[in-house]
Scaffold this motif. Structure first.
Motif, PDB file in Angstrom:
ATOM      1  N   CYS A  23       0.834  -1.203   0.000  1.00  0.00           N
ATOM      2  CA  CYS A  23       0.000   0.000   0.000  1.00  0.00           C
ATOM      3  C   CYS A  23       0.867   1.251   0.000  1.00  0.00           C
ATOM      4  N   ASP A  24       0.270   2.330  -0.489  1.00  0.00           N
ATOM      5  CA  ASP A  24       0.969   3.610  -0.556  1.00  0.00           C
ATOM      6  C   ASP A  24       1.062   4.312   0.785  1.00  0.00           C
ATOM      7  N   SER A  25       0.140   4.048   1.677  1.00  0.00           N
ATOM      8  CA  SER A  25       0.128   4.776   2.942  1.00  0.00           C
ATOM      9  C   SER A  25      -0.286   3.836   4.071  1.00  0.00           C
ATOM     10  N   PRO A  26       0.069   4.209   5.288  1.00  0.00           N
ATOM     11  CA  PRO A  26      -0.374   3.413   6.440  1.00  0.00           C
ATOM     12  C   PRO A  26      -1.899   3.331   6.536  1.00  0.00           C
ATOM     13  N   GLN A  27      -2.577   4.405   6.124  1.00  0.00           N
ATOM     14  CA  GLN A  27      -4.038   4.405   6.174  1.00  0.00           C
ATOM     15  C   GLN A  27      -4.613   3.368   5.207  1.00  0.00           C
ATOM     16  N   ASP A  28      -4.044   3.284   3.996  1.00  0.00           N
ATOM     17  CA  ASP A  28      -4.498   2.282   3.031  1.00  0.00           C
ATOM     18  C   ASP A  28      -4.264   0.874   3.570  1.00  0.00           C
ATOM     19  N   VAL A  60      -6.954 -14.011   1.593  1.00  0.00           N
ATOM     20  CA  VAL A  60      -8.021 -13.017   1.731  1.00  0.00           C
ATOM     21  C   VAL A  60      -7.444 -11.615   1.526  1.00  0.00           C
ATOM     22  N   ALA A  61      -6.324 -11.324   2.171  1.00  0.00           N
ATOM     23  CA  ALA A  61      -5.699 -10.001   2.041  1.00  0.00           C
ATOM     24  C   ALA A  61      -5.317  -9.725   0.588  1.00  0.00           C
ATOM     25  N   ARG A  62      -4.816 -10.731  -0.082  1.00  0.00           N
ATOM     26  CA  ARG A  62      -4.455 -10.574  -1.499  1.00  0.00           C
ATOM     27  C   ARG A  62      -5.673 -10.173  -2.328  1.00  0.00           C
ATOM     28  N   LYS A  63      -6.805 -10.809  -2.070  1.00  0.00           N
ATOM     29  CA  LYS A  63      -8.033 -10.488  -2.808  1.00  0.00           C
ATOM     30  C   LYS A  63      -8.563  -9.109  -2.429  1.00  0.00           C
ATOM     31  N   VAL A  64      -8.462  -8.755  -1.161  1.00  0.00           N
ATOM     32  CA  VAL A  64      -8.881  -7.414  -0.712  1.00  0.00           C
ATOM     33  C   VAL A  64      -8.064  -6.358  -1.448  1.00  0.00           C
ATOM     34  N   LEU A  65      -6.762  -6.555  -1.500  1.00  0.00           N
ATOM     35  CA  LEU A  65      -5.893  -5.582  -2.170  1.00  0.00           C
ATOM     36  C   LEU A  65      -6.176  -5.530  -3.670  1.00  0.00           C
ATOM     37  N   ALA A  66      -6.449  -6.674  -4.280  1.00  0.00           N
ATOM     38  CA  ALA A  66      -6.786  -6.705  -5.707  1.00  0.00           C
ATOM     39  C   ALA A  66      -8.081  -5.926  -5.955  1.00  0.00           C
ATOM     40  N   ASN A  67      -9.054  -6.089  -5.080  1.00  0.00           N
ATOM     41  CA  ASN A  67     -10.307  -5.333  -5.214  1.00  0.00           C
ATOM     42  C   ASN A  67     -10.054  -3.839  -5.082  1.00  0.00           C
ATOM     43  N   ARG A  68      -9.174  -3.462  -4.171  1.00  0.00           N
ATOM     44  CA  ARG A  68      -8.854  -2.043  -3.989  1.00  0.00           C
ATOM     45  C   ARG A  68      -8.182  -1.479  -5.243  1.00  0.00           C
ATOM     46  N   ARG A  69      -7.316  -2.259  -5.859  1.00  0.00           N
ATOM     47  CA  ARG A  69      -6.668  -1.807  -7.105  1.00  0.00           C
ATOM     48  C   ARG A  69      -7.694  -1.634  -8.212  1.00  0.00           C
ATOM     49  N   ARG A  70      -8.581  -2.610  -8.329  1.00  0.00           N
ATOM     50  CA  ARG A  70      -9.586  -2.554  -9.399  1.00  0.00           C
ATOM     51  C   ARG A  70     -10.512  -1.360  -9.242  1.00  0.00           C
ATOM     52  N   THR A  71     -10.780  -0.973  -8.038  1.00  0.00           N
ATOM     53  CA  THR A  71     -11.700   0.146  -7.826  1.00  0.00           C
ATOM     54  C   THR A  71     -10.981   1.488  -7.800  1.00  0.00           C
ATOM     55  N   GLY A  72      -9.692   1.471  -7.998  1.00  0.00           N
ATOM     56  CA  GLY A  72      -8.955   2.716  -8.112  1.00  0.00           C
ATOM     57  C   GLY A  72      -8.559   3.341  -6.793  1.00  0.00           C
ATOM     58  N   ARG A  73      -8.819   2.663  -5.662  1.00  0.00           N
ATOM     59  CA  ARG A  73      -8.451   3.223  -4.363  1.00  0.00           C
ATOM     60  C   ARG A  73      -7.024   2.876  -3.976  1.00  0.00           C
ATOM     61  N   TYR A  74      -6.345   2.155  -4.832  1.00  0.00           N
ATOM     62  CA  TYR A  74      -5.011   1.678  -4.478  1.00  0.00           C
ATOM     63  C   TYR A  74      -4.067   1.876  -5.649  1.00  0.00           C
ATOM     64  N   ARG A  75      -2.969   2.536  -5.455  1.00  0.00           N
ATOM     65  CA  ARG A  75      -1.941   2.693  -6.484  1.00  0.00           C
ATOM     66  C   ARG A  75      -0.701   1.958  -6.023  1.00  0.00           C
ATOM     67  N   GLN A  76      -0.160   1.111  -6.929  1.00  0.00           N
ATOM     68  CA  GLN A  76       1.012   0.315  -6.576  1.00  0.00           C
ATOM     69  C   GLN A  76       2.291   1.097  -6.858  1.00  0.00           C
ATOM     70  N   GLU A  77       3.006   1.467  -5.803  1.00  0.00           N
ATOM     71  CA  GLU A  77       4.313   2.098  -5.927  1.00  0.00           C
ATOM     72  C   GLU A  77       5.217   1.495  -4.866  1.00  0.00           C
ATOM     73  N   ARG A  78       6.455   1.296  -5.186  1.00  0.00           N
ATOM     74  CA  ARG A  78       7.421   0.795  -4.210  1.00  0.00           C
ATOM     75  C   ARG A  78       8.100   1.973  -3.542  1.00  0.00           C
ATOM     76  N   ASN A  79       8.323   1.886  -2.279  1.00  0.00           N
ATOM     77  CA  ASN A  79       9.053   2.955  -1.610  1.00  0.00           C
ATOM     78  C   ASN A  79      10.525   2.582  -1.521  1.00  0.00           C
ATOM     79  N   ALA A  80      11.349   3.522  -1.147  1.00  0.00           N
ATOM     80  CA  ALA A  80      12.794   3.324  -1.166  1.00  0.00           C
ATOM     81  C   ALA A  80      13.232   2.176  -0.259  1.00  0.00           C
ATOM     82  N   GLU A  81      12.581   1.999   0.876  1.00  0.00           N
ATOM     83  CA  GLU A  81      12.969   0.925   1.789  1.00  0.00           C
ATOM     84  C   GLU A  81      12.766  -0.447   1.150  1.00  0.00           C
TER      85      GLU A  81
END
Length: 177
Positions: A23-28, A60-81
């Motif tokens: 996720c992009d943020s702790p809130q996500d 389950v978490a994998r499917k939740v995250l996939a649903n979030r991506r499909r609905t546009g609430r999730y953008r996949q970016e890697r952070n420096a760490e």
């Protein structure tokens, strides 16, 4: 209720780490974890026993995250760490951000299934059998797909002119339990 609480206490940290790395943020991540455990609560009768519960929750978490991506609430970016972790897996630490950026781009440009397989190995420390459970595949299918994902990642790194040790492979991280 006691069964759910026990599984929650035992798995919360690993499920949270799984979501945070994707996720992009702790809130996500917090939202994804909440959704994951909501599903677990609703389907507590289907929740497997022991270590299988963790694998089921990863699925389950994998499917939740996939649903979030499909609905546009999730953008996949890697952070420096996380990029640094991938770089560490492939040998020497880059002297400049240029190589690190190239590694991050190569990883981001992989197909989503390849990124997920490599992440389950490197970040979650799962073995092939556990990955098979999470993804609903056979162990042999995971072996083949993981081999191909590693090859594609190595090829992408070579095309980006990123040097990496051929003796080190993407292997499971140490599990912290």
């Amino acid at each position: 209720m006691a069964r759910f609480e026990a599984v929650y206490k035992e798995t919360y940290g690993r499920i949270t780490a799984y979501a945070a790395r994707r996720c992009d943020s702790p809130q996500d991540a917090a939202d994804a974890v909440a959704d994951t455990f909501t599903v677990a609560w609703r389907r507590v009768d289907e929740l497997p026993e022991g270590e299988q519960a963790m694998l089921w929750l990863y699925g389950v978490a994998r499917k939740v995250l996939a649903n979030r991506r499909r609905t546009g609430r999730y953008r996949q970016e890697r952070n420096a760490e996380l990029d640094a972790e991938v770089a560490d897996l492939y040998g020497r630490r880059p002297d400049s951000g240029v190589e690190l950026d190239a590694i991050a781009r190569a990883f981001r440009d992989l197909p989503g299934d390849d990124r997920e397989l490599l992440s389950l190995v490197a970040w979650e420390g799962l073995d092939r059998e556990e990955i098979a459970t999470v993804l609903g595949l056979t162990r042999n299918a995971v072996r083949v797909r993981l081999h191909r994902a590693r090859k594609r990642f190595a090829r992408a790194l070579a095309e980006a002119d990123v040097s990496h040790s051929t003796t080190r492979r993407l292997v499971p991280a140490e599990r912290s339990r």
